[in-house]
Write a protein that holds these residues in place. Structure first.
Motif, PDB file in Angstrom:
ATOM      1  N   VAL A   1     101.870  53.188   8.284  1.00 21.58           N
ATOM      2  CA  VAL A   1     102.429  51.911   9.110  1.00 21.58           C
ATOM      3  C   VAL A   1     101.906  51.880  10.428  1.00 21.58           C
ATOM      4  O   VAL A   1     101.507  51.046  11.092  1.00 21.58           O
ATOM      5  N   PHE A   2     102.561  53.291  11.093  1.00 19.97           N
ATOM      6  CA  PHE A   2     102.311  53.253  12.523  1.00 19.97           C
ATOM      7  C   PHE A   2     100.632  53.270  12.660  1.00 19.97           C
ATOM      8  O   PHE A   2     100.342  52.472  13.647  1.00 19.97           O
ATOM      9  N   GLU A   3      99.949  54.010  11.986  1.00 21.33           N
ATOM     10  CA  GLU A   3      98.511  53.988  12.279  1.00 21.33           C
ATOM     11  C   GLU A   3      97.670  52.554  11.908  1.00 21.33           C
ATOM     12  O   GLU A   3      96.691  52.120  12.562  1.00 21.33           O
ATOM     13  N   VAL A   4      98.092  51.796  11.075  1.00 22.73           N
ATOM     14  CA  VAL A   4      97.675  50.669  10.692  1.00 22.73           C
ATOM     15  C   VAL A   4      97.792  49.653  11.899  1.00 22.73           C
ATOM     16  O   VAL A   4      97.110  49.098  12.244  1.00 22.73           O
ATOM     17  N   LEU A   5      99.033  49.800  12.512  1.00 21.42           N
ATOM     18  CA  LEU A   5      99.299  48.876  13.814  1.00 21.42           C
ATOM     19  C   LEU A   5      98.382  49.458  14.927  1.00 21.42           C
ATOM     20  O   LEU A   5      97.814  48.461  15.699  1.00 21.42           O
ATOM     21  N   VAL A   6      98.149  50.635  14.982  1.00 20.54           N
ATOM     22  CA  VAL A   6      97.216  50.894  15.849  1.00 20.54           C
ATOM     23  C   VAL A   6      95.804  50.638  15.591  1.00 20.54           C
ATOM     24  O   VAL A   6      94.978  49.797  16.624  1.00 20.54           O
ATOM     25  N   ALA A   7      95.458  50.705  14.404  1.00 19.09           N
ATOM     26  CA  ALA A   7      94.125  50.170  14.078  1.00 19.09           C
ATOM     27  C   ALA A   7      93.863  48.776  14.149  1.00 19.09           C
ATOM     28  O   ALA A   7      92.753  48.248  14.818  1.00 19.09           O
ATOM     29  N   VAL A   8      94.953  47.680  14.247  1.00 19.28           N
ATOM     30  CA  VAL A   8      94.649  46.574  14.586  1.00 19.28           C
ATOM     31  C   VAL A   8      94.752  46.081  16.028  1.00 19.28           C
ATOM     32  O   VAL A   8      94.566  44.898  16.393  1.00 19.28           O
ATOM     33  N   GLY A   9      94.984  47.175  16.598  1.00 18.32           N
ATOM     34  CA  GLY A   9      94.691  46.812  18.261  1.00 18.32           C
ATOM     35  C   GLY A   9      95.820  47.150  19.131  1.00 18.32           C
ATOM     36  O   GLY A   9      95.774  47.107  20.237  1.00 18.32           O
TER      37      GLY A   9
ATOM     38  N   PRO B   1      98.425  48.876  21.313  1.00 16.57           N
ATOM     39  CA  PRO B   1      98.198  50.185  21.984  1.00 16.57           C
ATOM     40  C   PRO B   1      99.215  51.202  21.739  1.00 16.57           C
ATOM     41  O   PRO B   1     100.254  51.375  22.947  1.00 16.57           O
ATOM     42  N   LEU B   2      99.565  51.868  20.917  1.00 18.37           N
ATOM     43  CA  LEU B   2     100.747  52.524  20.637  1.00 18.37           C
ATOM     44  C   LEU B   2     100.703  54.035  20.617  1.00 18.37           C
ATOM     45  O   LEU B   2     101.449  54.751  20.686  1.00 18.37           O
ATOM     46  N   LEU B   3      99.278  54.343  20.839  1.00 20.17           N
ATOM     47  CA  LEU B   3      98.948  55.770  20.843  1.00 20.17           C
ATOM     48  C   LEU B   3      99.579  56.141  22.590  1.00 20.17           C
ATOM     49  O   LEU B   3      99.408  55.317  23.236  1.00 20.17           O
ATOM     50  N   SER B   4      99.694  57.606  22.571  1.00 18.18           N
ATOM     51  CA  SER B   4     100.007  57.880  24.038  1.00 18.18           C
ATOM     52  C   SER B   4      98.748  57.467  24.840  1.00 18.18           C
ATOM     53  O   SER B   4      97.561  57.617  24.597  1.00 18.18           O
ATOM     54  N   GLY B   5      99.262  57.045  26.016  1.00 19.26           N
ATOM     55  CA  GLY B   5      98.050  56.487  27.152  1.00 19.26           C
ATOM     56  C   GLY B   5      97.639  54.957  26.743  1.00 19.26           C
ATOM     57  O   GLY B   5      96.871  54.638  27.320  1.00 19.26           O
ATOM     58  N   GLY B   6      98.586  54.503  26.117  1.00 19.92           N
ATOM     59  CA  GLY B   6      98.132  53.087  25.644  1.00 19.92           C
ATOM     60  C   GLY B   6      96.809  52.638  24.729  1.00 19.92           C
ATOM     61  O   GLY B   6      96.087  51.799  24.885  1.00 19.92           O
ATOM     62  N   ARG B   7      96.340  53.735  24.134  1.00 21.57           N
ATOM     63  CA  ARG B   7      95.236  53.600  23.403  1.00 21.57           C
ATOM     64  C   ARG B   7      95.487  53.045  21.845  1.00 21.57           C
ATOM     65  O   ARG B   7      96.696  52.921  21.336  1.00 21.57           O
ATOM     66  N   GLY B   8      94.604  52.158  21.508  1.00 18.57           N
ATOM     67  CA  GLY B   8      94.776  51.551  20.145  1.00 18.57           C
ATOM     68  C   GLY B   8      93.305  50.947  19.934  1.00 18.57           C
ATOM     69  O   GLY B   8      92.422  51.055  20.564  1.00 18.57           O
ATOM     70  N   GLY B   9      93.172  50.538  18.620  1.00 15.66           N
ATOM     71  CA  GLY B   9      91.886  49.890  17.889  1.00 15.66           C
ATOM     72  C   GLY B   9      91.254  50.869  17.032  1.00 15.66           C
ATOM     73  O   GLY B   9      91.729  52.106  17.010  1.00 15.66           O
ATOM     74  N   VAL B  10      90.238  50.251  16.488  1.00 16.92           N
ATOM     75  CA  VAL B  10      89.801  51.080  15.315  1.00 16.92           C
ATOM     76  C   VAL B  10      88.773  52.374  16.067  1.00 16.92           C
ATOM     77  O   VAL B  10      88.724  53.360  15.233  1.00 16.92           O
ATOM     78  N   SER B  11      88.600  52.167  17.383  1.00 16.13           N
ATOM     79  CA  SER B  11      87.653  53.220  18.093  1.00 16.13           C
ATOM     80  C   SER B  11      88.423  54.467  18.099  1.00 16.13           C
ATOM     81  O   SER B  11      87.775  55.568  17.837  1.00 16.13           O
ATOM     82  N   VAL B  12      89.785  54.786  17.904  1.00 15.36           N
ATOM     83  CA  VAL B  12      90.355  55.864  18.071  1.00 15.36           C
ATOM     84  C   VAL B  12      90.261  56.544  16.646  1.00 15.36           C
ATOM     85  O   VAL B  12      90.387  57.983  16.620  1.00 15.36           O
ATOM     86  N   PHE B  13      89.931  55.970  15.537  1.00  7.07           N
ATOM     87  CA  PHE B  13      89.640  56.471  14.420  1.00  7.07           C
ATOM     88  C   PHE B  13      88.371  57.342  14.222  1.00  7.07           C
ATOM     89  O   PHE B  13      88.244  57.487  13.068  1.00  7.07           O
ATOM     90  N   VAL B  14      87.227  57.114  15.182  1.00 12.63           N
ATOM     91  CA  VAL B  14      86.296  57.586  15.015  1.00 12.63           C
ATOM     92  C   VAL B  14      85.974  58.453  16.140  1.00 12.63           C
ATOM     93  O   VAL B  14      84.726  59.024  16.539  1.00 12.63           O
ATOM     94  N   GLY B  15      86.883  58.636  17.162  1.00 14.79           N
ATOM     95  CA  GLY B  15      86.943  59.516  18.210  1.00 14.79           C
ATOM     96  C   GLY B  15      86.951  60.864  17.989  1.00 14.79           C
ATOM     97  O   GLY B  15      87.572  61.266  17.052  1.00 14.79           O
ATOM     98  N   PRO B  16      87.349  61.918  19.003  1.00 15.79           N
ATOM     99  CA  PRO B  16      87.691  63.038  18.876  1.00 15.79           C
ATOM    100  C   PRO B  16      89.050  63.388  18.296  1.00 15.79           C
ATOM    101  O   PRO B  16      89.308  64.453  17.594  1.00 15.79           O
ATOM    102  N   SER B  17      89.890  62.604  18.515  1.00 19.10           N
ATOM    103  CA  SER B  17      91.362  62.969  17.950  1.00 19.10           C
ATOM    104  C   SER B  17      91.451  62.196  16.427  1.00 19.10           C
ATOM    105  O   SER B  17      92.490  62.333  15.837  1.00 19.10           O
ATOM    106  N   ALA B  18      90.373  61.655  15.881  1.00 24.15           N
ATOM    107  CA  ALA B  18      90.354  60.969  14.591  1.00 24.15           C
ATOM    108  C   ALA B  18      91.235  62.042  13.750  1.00 24.15           C
ATOM    109  O   ALA B  18      91.863  61.377  12.671  1.00 24.15           O
ATOM    110  N   GLY B  19      90.790  63.198  13.455  1.00 21.41           N
ATOM    111  CA  GLY B  19      91.138  64.152  12.460  1.00 21.41           C
ATOM    112  C   GLY B  19      92.706  64.521  12.499  1.00 21.41           C
ATOM    113  O   GLY B  19      93.332  64.722  11.612  1.00 21.41           O
ATOM    114  N   TYR B  20      92.937  64.542  13.823  1.00 15.67           N
ATOM    115  CA  TYR B  20      94.252  64.610  13.988  1.00 15.67           C
ATOM    116  C   TYR B  20      95.276  63.450  13.484  1.00 15.67           C
ATOM    117  O   TYR B  20      96.282  63.770  12.902  1.00 15.67           O
TER     118      TYR B  20
END
Length: 206
Positions: free
Chosen positions: A65-73, A75-94
């Motif tokens: 649920v948390f990650e779906v909210l992040v994916a829709v944009g 900014p819930l990840l630390s540092g105010g990050r959000g959006g689909v891009s975080v799931f194709v970046g270096p931290s995607a596997g984590y």
């Protein structure tokens, strides 16, 4: 089995609460490592608590649920990050590892009919909250950043001390809550206590 039954509305509310907790734990910010590509964040503590308190299925669901909210944009990840891009970046596997990590934590802590103990909660957080997450996160990070797997794994040692502290804290919070307020746990977790057939089931064995 809980996963095949209609979900209890109260447990769904707890899923929402833990999704919110993971988000809140991102508010203090993060310690950047690897040039900020994979920041050290307190949100892993929320993942550990979700698996330990909600059990495997609902713990993993709260992370989803948390990650779906992040994916829709949002900014819930630390540092105010959000959006689909975080799931194709270096931290995607984590991020993917968080889901499986929460599941494994709940599975280890609530397997069988044994009452929970601090040691098993701590070991569950070590295996699921560190081992599983790293096992998925490190190879993906190495692939995205084009850095060798051994070197990426060596760099990841910077996370270990903080994650061990989070595992200690998560195990402590889980057991304190278990003793003080068992209704905070889901029906899945409470059913394991009923099967323990122990009159002192709320007392941690030494």
């Amino acid at each position: 089995m809980t996963s095949h039954r209609a979900l209890d509305p109260r447990d769904l509310a707890k899923v929402a609460v833990f999704a919110a907790l993971i988000a809140v734990l991102g508010l203090p910010g993060a310690i950047p490592v690897f040039g900020g590509a994979v920041p050290i964040t307190a949100q892993t503590l929320g993942v550990m608590l979700a698996g330990a308190i909600l059990g495997p299925w609902l713990g993993a669901l709260s992370v989803i649920v948390f990650e779906v909210l992040v994916a829709v944009g949002l900014p819930l990840l630390s540092g105010g990050r959000g959006g689909v891009s975080v799931f194709v970046g270096p931290s995607a596997g984590y991020l993917v590892g968080w889901i499986f990590g929460a599941f494994v934590i709940g599975l280890i802590l609530w397997s069988g009919a044994r009452r929970p103990t601090w040691l098993r909660a701590f070991l569950a957080c070590l295996v699921g909250g560190i081992g599983v997450i790293y096992a998925i996160g490190i190879p993906v990070q190495a692939w995205v950043t084009h850095i060798g797997l051994p070197q990426t794994a060596l760099f990841s040692l910077a996370f270990i001390p903080g994650d061990i502290l989070k595992a200690i804290l998560a195990a402590t919070i889980t057991m304190l809550l278990w003793r003080a307020y068992p209704p905070a746990f889901t029906a899945y977790s409470r059913s394991r206590l009923a099967k323990a057939h122990a009159p002192d089931a709320l007392v941690d064995s030494e």
